[in-house]
Design a protein around this motif. Structure first.
Motif, short mmCIF file in Angstrom:
data_model
loop_
_atom_site.label_atom_id
_atom_site.label_comp_id
_atom_site.label_asym_id
_atom_site.label_seq_id
_atom_site.Cartn_x
_atom_site.Cartn_y
_atom_site.Cartn_z
N LYS A 61 1.06 -1.09 0.20
CA LYS A 61 -0.01 -0.04 0.04
C LYS A 61 0.83 1.23 0.02
N GLY A 62 2.13 1.13 -0.24
CA GLY A 62 2.97 2.30 -0.42
C GLY A 62 3.52 2.55 0.76
N GLN A 63 3.51 1.71 1.88
CA GLN A 63 4.37 1.94 3.20
C GLN A 63 5.68 1.71 3.29
N TYR A 64 6.38 2.32 2.60
CA TYR A 64 7.92 2.03 2.45
C TYR A 64 8.80 3.11 2.10
N ILE A 65 10.04 2.95 2.34
CA ILE A 65 11.00 3.94 1.89
C ILE A 65 11.99 3.38 0.94
N HIS A 66 12.14 3.97 -0.15
CA HIS A 66 13.16 3.42 -1.11
C HIS A 66 13.88 4.80 -1.65
N GLN A 67 15.28 4.72 -1.28
CA GLN A 67 16.06 5.80 -1.61
C GLN A 67 17.38 5.45 -2.35
N ARG A 73 7.21 7.22 -8.61
CA ARG A 73 6.46 7.30 -7.46
C ARG A 73 6.52 8.59 -6.59
N ASP A 74 5.34 8.90 -6.47
CA ASP A 74 5.01 10.36 -5.61
C ASP A 74 4.62 10.12 -4.04
N ALA A 75 5.69 10.02 -3.26
CA ALA A 75 5.69 9.67 -1.93
C ALA A 75 4.78 10.50 -1.17
N SER A 76 4.62 11.73 -1.62
CA SER A 76 3.78 12.88 -0.85
C SER A 76 2.35 12.45 -1.12
N LYS A 77 1.96 11.55 -2.05
CA LYS A 77 0.57 10.94 -2.27
C LYS A 77 0.33 9.89 -1.31
#
Length: 970
Positions: A865-871, A889-893
Motif C-alpha cells: 500500500k506504499g508504506q515503504y521507503i526506497h531511496q 513514485r510520488d511519496a507525498s501522495k
C-alpha cells in the motif's frame, strides 16, 4: 512385487529406531540411490544417444514436421511432428506449439495426439489418468505468457522450414527446420541454442501392452527384448514399480553454441560451473539427476540428486548469457558434454571457443521448454521470475540469525537459551523446535510434560522481539486417538496407493499417511489446522518448518513414495514427484496467511524439498550436511547455484548437521554463515550442544562479532531481498554475474558479492588457514572493510589477504554506497527505529558512487500500500544526495501509517566516506540541505597512512532516512 509392508523383524528394528530417534533410520550409501543404468528410461535414452553417436553422420532423427500442418498466428507456431516408429513407415502424431512471448521468451511444447484423443485402456490402474501429465504449468507458472502477436515469419519455405522473428526490436529468431525436426534460436543473427541438433529427440509413444504367450509344456518362457524389460515394470532395492501407461519418457538434446560454462539445475553438491558427465579426467560418469530425495549425509562433488530440483540452466561466455527452463516435474537426468569449436570461433563472439551439449531426459509428461536469449544473466533471471514468480519479501527477522537444533527439549530449555544469548550479548531472531516438541510425533500437538506452557514460552520470546519456528511434516501419524489422521481419512485427503486405497508408509511417527496437497480441498482443510484455536499454544510469532516433504518415506523405494501412487486428479506420483514438496510448502504458506481474519504478518515457512516456483513461498536449506571443512566449502557453490536459479533465500546448516565441529570449524562456519541469505545454526540430536556462548573464548567473542556484523548489514541485506522480490536478482552473486566479461572468474565459486553493495566476501574454508587468496575481477580499487586499507590488486589475478581466525576476508569495491545500522541489539525487531550509517567507497577514478536503501516495517504487507521507503544515494564529486529510487513514485501522495510516521524520526546519523579526496582535509563542517532547510554537520578527516586509505566521517547528519537531502563537503 513391491511389498507394502515390512517384514516382522525389520518392522521391529525400524520401530526401535523410530522410537529412540537417536540416529537416522538408514545410513545413506550411494548404492541406495539409482544410477542411470538402474533407471530404465534413463538407460534407454542414454543408449539412444550412444547409438546416434556411433552411427555418426548417417544418423537421421525419425522426427519430421508435416509441412502442410505448419502455421503461425498471433505469436504461435503450430504444427504436427510425425515420428516414424518402424520400418513399415508407421508414424505417431506429436502436436508442437512454439509460443513467443512479449518478453522475448520462446516456449516449445510437444504433446502426443493419441493420448489426447483416444480412450487408452490402462491395464492395472483404472484410476490413473490416460494422457501425459499436463498440469505443471498450473502450479509453476504465474505470468509472463502474454503472446507477442507481432512475431512473424520472415523466411518461410512451406516445404522445409519457417523462421520466426520475435522479441524486443525483433532481435531474436527461431529457425524451425522440418526434416529432420530441429530448432535454432538466434540473437542478432547468431545461433545461440539448438534443439535436436544431434538428433536425440526421443518421445516414447503410447503402445498397448502385448503379453507374451504362455509357454507350452517343455518350452521356456520368452523374455522381452532387453530394451523392453523396464517398459511395464521395474525393480530397485526390493521395490517393484508398476507402469500401467508403459514407456513414456522424453529426451531432447539442447546445445549451447559457443558456451564453455553452464550453471544451475540445483540442487547438487558440486561446483557452480557444471561438470561434464560422460567420463574423462575430472568429469562425472553419471548424468546430473533431479529427483527430490531424502539423502542423509550426502556425498560431495557428485551429480547425484538431493532434496530439491530446479530444471533451469544458464550458459555463459564473455558478455553473453542464455538459458533454458525444462518444465517437467518427473524424474529428470541431464548429461553434459563439451566440444571445441572448429573454424573461426570469433564469429560467435568473444570467448566462444566451446560448445556445451546437454541431453535432457524425463520419465513422463510433456516436452515443455522455455528459451531465454539474454544477453545478460539478469535479463534471464528477470524473465524467469516473470514466469515462475519472484522471491517472497521476507520478514526482516527471517534474515537475522536462527538458533536451532534437534531438539530443544522443553519450554524451560528454550527460555534458558534465550536468556543466555542475551547474557552474552549475542543477537538472534528466531529459535526453532524439531520433532520432539510434539506428543508422540503427532503434529499440531505438544508434549505436555516437556512443553507444558507453549503460550508462555512464545510470549517470553515476543517480549524480546523474537520468533518461534516449529516443525510440521507431511506425514501424519496413523494412530487411533489422533484427530488429525481421523479427519484425513474421513475426508479422503490422503495420497493413495496404486490400488486406490490410502497409502501407508513409515516415517518418524511410524505408520503414517501423507496429505495430498495437490487437492485444493485438502489444502483448505490443512489451513484450518493452523488456526490459533486449533493449534493451541501458537501465536502470531510462531512460524513453520516443512521438512521431509520430498516426500521422505523410510520404507519406500529410494526412501520416498512409490511412483505408482496416486494423487488428486488420478495423476501418478511419477508425474508430479518433484512438485510434491512445493505443494506442501504452498499449503503451509497459505495456512499461515489464514490463521485469523485479517492476518497481517508475512508468513515464514522453511522447506527442504522445492521446485521452480518455490521461491514465492519462503526459504530453503541444503539439508543434512556434515560438520566437516569439505561441507563448509561445498555450501558456497550450492547457495550461489540457488541464487542464479531464481531461489536465492537459501542457507546451509551452520556448523554442519551431523557430527561435532571443532572450535575452529564452528567459528569459520559462523563467519561464512553471516553472509548466507538464510542464516541458521542447526545440529543433529546426537551432536553436542553448540550454542555460540558454549564455544568458550576466544571463539564466543569471534562468533558474536560475526553475528553482529550480519545484524549491522541487515539494511543492505533487506535491500538486496527487495531487489530479489521485484527483479529476481540473487542476494549473493557469483563473479560471472557481476563481471560477465572476466572469463578467469566464471568458474570461481568460493567468493561472492553481496547484493549491489560492492562487498566482496571470501570465507575461509580450509582448516588452519590464516590467509585468503581473493580473485580480483577488475581494475577498480578495493578497500578492506574493517581497516580501510587499500588492497594491492591486479585485475584477473588473486591477491593474498591476511585472515587470522578473528578476521573475515571482506572487501569493499570502489564506487558503491551501502546502508548499515551500527548500534548492536538483541534482535532485528529492537533495531527497527535505529538510525542509519551510510558507507561510501570512492572509486579509483571519477569520484562517483551509487547505492540504495529499501526499508518497510519488515513484518506486514503494508508495503503493498506504499508504506515503504526506497531511496537512491549518489556521490558526485563533493556532493552526496538522497532521492527517491522510483522516479514514477510520488511519496507525498502516500498517507503515512503508524510505521511510516514513526520513520520520520529515524535519521541518517553518519556517513563514512572511504577513499575521501585530499581536498577534504581541513574541513570541519559540511552543509546539509533537506526539506527546504540547511544546516551544518561536523566532519572528521583522517589522511591516508601506512596503506590505509584516507577516510572521512560525517557525524550527526540529521536527515530523515526517507527524505530527499543533499550533503556538500566543500
Amino acid at each position: 512385487m513391491r511389498s507394502s509392508t515390512l517384514t516382522w523383524a525389520s518392522s521391529l528394528c525400524l520401530l526401535s529406531a523410530l522410537t529412540s530417534l537417536t540416529s537416522p533410520v538408514l545410513a545413506v550409501k550411494e548404492h541406495d540411490f539409482k544410477k542411470c543404468d538402474q533407471s530404465g528410461f534413463c538407460k534407454r535414452n542414454r543408449a539412444y544417444a550412444d547409438s546416434a553417436a556411433a552411427t555418426g553422420s548417417s544418423w537421421t532423427s525419425p522426427y519430421n514436421i508435416l509441412p502442410e500442418s505448419a502455421s503461425i498466428k498471433d505469436g504461435q507456431f503450430q504444427a504436427v511432428i510425425l515420428k516414424t516408429i518402424n520400418d513399415k513407415g508407421e508414424t505417431v502424431r506429436l502436436p508442437i506449439t512454439v509460443s513467443f512471448t512479449q518478453a522475448g521468451v520462446a516456449r516449445v511444447t510437444v504433446d502426443e495426439e493419441r493420448r489426447q484423443n483416444k480412450d487408452i485402456e490402462l491395464r492395472h490402474n483404472s484410476a490413473a489418468r490416460k494422457e501425459r501429465y499436463n498440469e505443471a504449468e498450473k502450479l509453476v507458472i504465474v505470468g509472463g505468457l502474454e503472446l507477442d502477436k507481432t512475431a512473424k515469419a520472415v523466411g518461410e519455405d512451406s516445404t522445409s522450414s519457417t523462421t520466426v522473428q520475435y522479441g524486443p526490436d525483433g532481435q531474436f529468431e527461431a529457425y524451425i527446420q522440418y526434416s529432420p525436426f530441429s530448432v535454432e534460436f538466434k540473437r542478432d543473427g547468431a545461433t545461440e541454442i539448438k534443439f535436436n541438433d544431434r538428433g536425440l529427440l526421443n518421445m516414447e509413444h503410447w503402445r498397448p501392452k502385448v503379453d507374451a504367450p504362455e509357454p507350452k509344456e517343455g518350452e521356456e518362457a520368452v523374455s522381452p527384448p532387453a530394451e523392453e524389460a523396464t517398459w511395464w515394470e521395474e525393480t530397485f532395492g526390493g521395490n517393484t514399480d508398476t507402469k500401467p501407461r508403459g514407456p513414456e519418457s522424453i529426451g531432447l538434446d539442447i546445445s549451447f553454441v559457443g558456451y564453455n560454462h553452464v550453471f544451475g539445475i540445483p540442487s547438487h553438491a558440486g561446483p557452480l560451473s557444471l561438470k561434464e558427465t560422460r567420463g574423462g579426467d575430472g568429469n562425472y560418469n553419471e548424468p546430473y539427476r533431479m529427483y527430490n530425495l531424502d539423502v542423509f549425509e550426502y556425498i560431495l562433488d557428485s551429480p547425484m540428486t538431493l532434496y530439491g530440483s530446479i530444471p533451469f540452466m544458464q550458459a555463459h561466455r564473455q558478455d553473453s548469457t542464455v538459458g533454458v527452463f525444462w518444465l517437467n516435474a518427473a524424474e529428470t537426468w541431464v548429461d553434459i558434454t563439451k566440444q571445441k569449436i572448429k573454424g573461426n570461433p570469433l564469429a560467435l563472439g568473444a570467448g566462444a571457443t566451446t560448445n556445451t551439449n546437454t541431453h535432457w531426459i524425463s520419465e513422463s509428461g510433456l516436452l515443455d521448454v522455455f528459451v531465454f536469449l539474454g544477453p545478460t544473466t539478469q535479463d534471464i533471471l528477470q524473465k524467469y521470475g516473470e514466469l515462475t514468480g519472484y522471491t517472497a519479501l521476507p520478514q526482516e527477522s527471517a534474515i537475522g540469525y536462527h538458533q536451532c537444533r534437534w531438539n530443544y527439549v522443553s519450554d524451560d530449555d528454550v527460555k534458558d537459551v534465550d536468556r543466555k544469548m542475551d547474557k552474552y550479548g549475542i543477537p538472534y531472531d528466531v529459535i526453532w523446535l524439531d520433532i520432539e516438541y510434539t506428543n508422540e510425533k503427532k503434529y499440531f500437538t505438544w508434549d505436555a510434560d516437556k512443553f507444558s506452557d507453549p503460550s508462555g514460552m512464545g510470549e517470553r520470546l515476543d517480549e524480546h522481539g523474537r520468533k518461534l519456528v516449529v516443525i510440521i511434516d507431511p506425514h501424519i501419524k496413523n494412530a487411533p486417538d489422533y484427530d488429525v489422521v481421523s479427519q484425513l481419512k474421513s475426508k479422503d485427503f490422503g495420497v493413495k496407493n496404486k490400488d486406490g486405497g490410502i497409502f501407508d508408509g513409515w516415517c518418524w511417527p511410524g505408520s503414517s499417511h501423507w496429505i495430498d496437497a495437490f487437492n485444493p480441498k485438502a489444502v483448505d482443510w490443512w489451513k484450518s489446522l493452523f488456526k490459533y484455536d486449533a493449534f493451541k499454544g501458537t501465536a502470531e510469532n510462531t512460524f513453520i518448518w516443512n521438512d521431509m516433504n520430498e516426500p521422505s518415506v523410510f520404507n519406500g523405494p529410494e526412501t520416498t513414495m512409490p511412483k505408482d501412487n496416486l494423487h488428486h486428479g488420478g495423476w501418478e506420483h511419477r508425474d508430479v514427484h518433484n512438485l510434491n514438496g512445493m505443494t506442501f510448502h504452498n499449503a503451509t504458506h497459505l495456512a499461515l496467511l489464514s490463521r485469523k481474519t485479517g492476518e497481517l504478518r508475512r508468513p515464514f515457512v522453511l522447506t527442504r524439498a522445492f521446485f521452480a516456483g518455490s521461491q514465492r513461498l519462503g526459504a530453503m536449506w541444503t539439508g543434512d550436511n556434515q560438520a566437516s571443512w569439505d561441507h563448509l566449502a561445498a555450501s558456497i557453490p550450492m547457495l550461489l547455484s540457488q541464487g542464479i536459479a531464481g531461489f536465492p533465500f537459501s542457507g546451509a546448516d551452520v556448523g554442519g548437521f551431523f557430527g561435532n565441529p571443532d572450535k575452529e570449524l564452528q567459528t569459520r562456519w559462523f563467519q561464512a554463515g553471516a553472509f548466507y541469505p538464510f542464516f541458521r545454526g542447526h545440529a543433529h540430536i546426537d551432536s553436542r550442544r553448540r550454542e555460540p556462548y558454549l564455544a568458550g573464548e576466544p571463539y564466543t567473542t569471534i562468533i558474536t562479532s560475526a553475528l553482529r556484523l550480519r545484524y549491522s548489514l541487515l539494511p543492505a541485506y533487506y535491500t538486496a531481498f527487495h531487489r530479489a522480490h521485484v527483479a529476481g536478482e540473487p542476494i549473493i552473486k557469483p563473479l560471472f554475474y557481476t563481471h560477465p566479461n572476466a572469463e578467469a572468474g566464471f568458474a570461481i565459486d568460493d567468493q561472492f558479492f553481496v547484493g549491489n553493495t560492492g562487498l566482496l566476501v571470501k570465507p575461509v574454508l580450509e582448516e588452519g588457514k590464516d590467509t585468503a587468496d581473493m580473485f580480483i575481477p577488475d581494475h577498480e580499487v578495493y578497500y578492506d572493510y574493517f581497516d580501510y586499507s587499500v588492497v594491492p590488486t591486479q585485475a584477473g589475478k588473486r591477491t593474498n589477504m591476511p585472515a587470522p581466525l578473528d578476521t573475515i576476508p571482506l572487501l569493499m569495491r570502489g564506487g558503491h554506497i551501502f546502508p548499515r545500522r551500527d548500534q548492536p541489539r538483541r534482535s532485528s525487531q529492537l533495531m527497527k527505529y535505529d538510525d542509519y550509517t551510510l558507507v561510501v567507497t570512492l572509486p579509483r577514478e571519477g569520484g562517483h558512487a551509487e547505492g540504495s536503501l529499501y526499508v518497510d516495517d519488515g513484518d506486514s504487507f503494508d508495503y503493498e500500500k506504499g508504506q515503504y521507503i526506497h531511496q537512491a544515494f549518489v556521490l558526485d564529486g563533493n556532493t552526496i544526495t538522497s532521492s527517491s529510487a522510483e522516479l514514477e513514485r510520488d511519496a507525498s501522495k502516500v498517507k503515512a501509517g503508524a510505521w511510516l510516521s514513526a520513520m520520520a524520526d529515524v535519521h541518517v546519523d553518519k556517513i563514512v566516506v572511504v577513499g575521501a579526496p585530499s581536498e577534504w582535509a581541513g574541513q570541519t563542517e559540511v552543509s546539509v540541505t533537506s526539506g527546504g532547510k540547511t544546516w551544518t554537520a561536523p566532519i572528521d578527516y583522517t589522511p591516508a597512512s601506512g596503506g590505509r586509505a584516507a577516510f572521512a566521517v560525517i557525524r550527526h547528519v540529521g536527515t530523515a532516512v526517507g527524505s530527499d537531502w543533499e550533503v556538500t563537503v566543500v
